[in-house]
Design a protein around this motif. Structure first.
Motif, PDB file in Angstrom:
ATOM      1  N   ILE A 120      17.801 -26.806   6.778  1.00 16.16           N
ATOM      2  CA  ILE A 120      18.679 -25.692   6.405  1.00 16.16           C
ATOM      3  C   ILE A 120      19.765 -25.469   7.450  1.00 16.16           C
ATOM      4  N   PHE A 121      19.389 -25.459   8.713  1.00 19.29           N
ATOM      5  CA  PHE A 121      20.330 -25.056   9.766  1.00 19.29           C
ATOM      6  C   PHE A 121      20.948 -26.235  10.527  1.00 19.29           C
ATOM      7  N   SER A 122      20.420 -27.431  10.321  1.00 22.32           N
ATOM      8  CA  SER A 122      20.971 -28.638  10.944  1.00 22.32           C
ATOM      9  C   SER A 122      21.152 -28.436  12.453  1.00 22.32           C
ATOM     10  N   ASN A 123      22.310 -28.811  13.001  1.00 19.12           N
ATOM     11  CA  ASN A 123      22.559 -28.702  14.442  1.00 19.12           C
ATOM     12  C   ASN A 123      23.416 -27.480  14.780  1.00 19.12           C
ATOM     13  N   SER A 176      30.209 -33.674  12.180  1.00 17.83           N
ATOM     14  CA  SER A 176      29.854 -34.747  11.259  1.00 17.83           C
ATOM     15  C   SER A 176      28.398 -34.616  10.816  1.00 17.83           C
ATOM     16  N   THR A 177      27.510 -34.391  11.771  1.00 15.90           N
ATOM     17  CA  THR A 177      26.088 -34.207  11.453  1.00 15.90           C
ATOM     18  C   THR A 177      25.890 -33.006  10.543  1.00 15.90           C
ATOM     19  N   TYR A 178      26.569 -31.914  10.867  1.00 14.65           N
ATOM     20  CA  TYR A 178      26.404 -30.696  10.083  1.00 14.65           C
ATOM     21  C   TYR A 178      26.939 -30.877   8.659  1.00 14.65           C
ATOM     22  N   THR A 179      28.116 -31.495   8.532  1.00 14.10           N
ATOM     23  CA  THR A 179      28.733 -31.686   7.224  1.00 14.10           C
ATOM     24  C   THR A 179      27.900 -32.617   6.350  1.00 14.10           C
ATOM     25  N   ASN A 180      27.397 -33.692   6.933  1.00 14.26           N
ATOM     26  CA  ASN A 180      26.551 -34.623   6.177  1.00 14.26           C
ATOM     27  C   ASN A 180      25.298 -33.944   5.652  1.00 14.26           C
ATOM     28  N   ASN A 181      24.784 -32.993   6.405  1.00 13.45           N
ATOM     29  CA  ASN A 181      23.527 -32.342   6.050  1.00 13.45           C
ATOM     30  C   ASN A 181      23.712 -31.164   5.097  1.00 13.45           C
ATOM     31  N   HIS A 182      24.940 -30.727   4.863  1.00 11.07           N
ATOM     32  CA  HIS A 182      25.153 -29.459   4.147  1.00 11.07           C
ATOM     33  C   HIS A 182      24.549 -29.467   2.741  1.00 11.07           C
ATOM     34  N   GLU A 183      24.666 -30.575   2.031  1.00 15.44           N
ATOM     35  CA  GLU A 183      24.091 -30.635   0.679  1.00 15.44           C
ATOM     36  C   GLU A 183      22.576 -30.480   0.732  1.00 15.44           C
ATOM     37  N   VAL A 184      21.943 -31.111   1.719  1.00 18.28           N
ATOM     38  CA  VAL A 184      20.496 -30.962   1.911  1.00 18.28           C
ATOM     39  C   VAL A 184      20.171 -29.515   2.240  1.00 18.28           C
ATOM     40  N   SER A 185      21.009 -28.881   3.063  1.00 14.60           N
ATOM     41  CA  SER A 185      20.811 -27.481   3.437  1.00 14.60           C
ATOM     42  C   SER A 185      20.806 -26.574   2.217  1.00 14.60           C
ATOM     43  N   VAL A 186      21.767 -26.770   1.329  1.00 19.02           N
ATOM     44  CA  VAL A 186      21.869 -25.939   0.121  1.00 19.02           C
ATOM     45  C   VAL A 186      20.632 -26.108  -0.747  1.00 19.02           C
ATOM     46  N   LYS A 187      20.191 -27.350  -0.939  1.00 14.73           N
ATOM     47  CA  LYS A 187      19.029 -27.620  -1.793  1.00 14.73           C
ATOM     48  C   LYS A 187      17.750 -27.049  -1.202  1.00 14.73           C
ATOM     49  N   THR A 188      17.572 -27.230   0.110  1.00 16.23           N
ATOM     50  CA  THR A 188      16.358 -26.731   0.759  1.00 16.23           C
ATOM     51  C   THR A 188      16.324 -25.215   0.753  1.00 16.23           C
ATOM     52  N   LEU A 189      17.457 -24.574   1.025  1.00  8.88           N
ATOM     53  CA  LEU A 189      17.516 -23.110   1.007  1.00  8.88           C
ATOM     54  C   LEU A 189      17.196 -22.572  -0.378  1.00  8.88           C
ATOM     55  N   SER A 190      17.726 -23.219  -1.406  1.00 11.45           N
ATOM     56  CA  SER A 190      17.445 -22.800  -2.781  1.00 11.45           C
ATOM     57  C   SER A 190      15.963 -22.957  -3.101  1.00 11.45           C
ATOM     58  N   SER A 191      15.366 -24.030  -2.586  1.00 14.28           N
ATOM     59  CA  SER A 191      13.952 -24.280  -2.847  1.00 14.28           C
ATOM     60  C   SER A 191      13.051 -23.259  -2.162  1.00 14.28           C
TER      61      SER A 191
END
Length: 296
Positions: free
Chosen positions: A43-46, A88-103
């Motif tokens: 969710i929060f990445s780096n 770059s790390t944060y942007t790449n992870n953002h889609e995963v963040s949205v999905k995990t937060l929704s879950s």
């Protein structure tokens, strides 16, 4: 100058937002063990690393530069430009963040915790957590806009004009790099999902640095034979079979032909490898795909 004031104000607001996300959500969630470390990382990445950079280094440097007569903001951006690759790390992870937060929001404990934190309006305001998590994704384009305005309003003979020009050039290159890495990351993720969803594809590894997916669609494969004729003109063609509908996945270097089961699962039927590389593979006519090769 108004632009410098906007830069400083937005930077202070941005750092406050990052502090709120870490202090109101991330750290309390970690302490209360509401979510696992894996879920928190997804969710929060780096974001903690980004906060440390901006709070401890970039914001103090911008504040100091603006307070000086020469106002050397361009030099500040140049000095810290390499750190913008953290995004770059944060942007790449953002889609995963949205999905995990929704879950996790569907779980009562996590949902109550998030809603309770949002009610603390003195710290976090009325913006939702997913809204705050989008802010870092938007930060580099905001810097580009501010630097462009600042450069356009800085006299050519000003001591910071050349550093501003160089800083904007570096920032544009970093934004391009971040976007390209995101596209590559998304393409890699898509290939991995396809690899897992197609039965029999393990023998043909889909994940490759050069490979990109161009099209996924269903086409009817029919057989034709040429009819010899003594008259001048092209030979006529006669359809031999009514054909069978396959699911085709067109990549820049290969074409997968997949049969579709009753439950809509895909099974690899055939692989066509292109002898030559095409810059882009396109379908010219709707619902019509022609593949010509020696193995056809």
């Amino acid at each position: 100058m108004k632009i410098l004031s906007e830069l400083l104000v937005t930077e202070v607001t941005y750092v406050d937002t990052l502090k709120n996300v870490v202090g109101v959500y991330l750290n309390p969630m970690r302490e209360a063990k509401v979510l696992s470390e894996t879920e928190l990382r997804e969710i929060f990445s780096n974001i903690e690393v980004i906060l440390a950079f901006h709070n401890d280094h970039f914001l103090p440097a911008v504040t100091y530069a603006i307070s000086r007569p020469e106002m050397a903001v361009g030099s500040v951006f140049l000095h810290h430009s390499a750190h913008f690759r953290l995004y770059s790390t944060y942007t790449n992870n953002h889609e995963v963040s949205v999905k995990t937060l929704s879950s996790v929001a569907s779980r009562r404990a996590a949902s109550c915790f998030i809603q309770s934190a949002r009610q603390d309006v003195t710290q976090i305001g009325q913006v939702s957590l997913d809204g705050h998590l989008l802010t870092p994704v938007q930060r580099l384009p905001r810097y580009r806009m501010l630097l462009t305005d600042l450069l356009n309003n800085t006299p050519p003979d000003h001591s910071d004009h050349e550093p501003l020009f160089a800083a904007l050039k570096d920032l544009n290159a970093i934004i391009f790099e971040v976007n390209e890495k995101k596209r590559a990351f998304e393409n890699h993720s898509q290939l991995r999902r396809l690899q897992a969803s197609i039965s029999g594809s393990a023998a043909i590894p889909l994940v490759a640095p050069h490979r990109t997916l161009r099209l996924v669609d269903s086409f009817c494969l029919q057989s034709f034979t040429k009819l010899s004729t003594r008259k001048s003109g092209p030979a006529a063609c006669k359809r031999v079979t009514d054909g069978y509908t396959y699911r085709y996945l067109l990549f820049n270097d290969i074409l997968l032909q997949c049969s579709v089961a009753a439950n809509k699962d895909l099974k690899l039927s055939r692989v066509y490898k292109f002898d030559t590389c095409f810059p882009t593979a396109n379908v010219i006519h709707a619902n019509e795909l022609r593949v010509v090769g020696s193995d056809m």
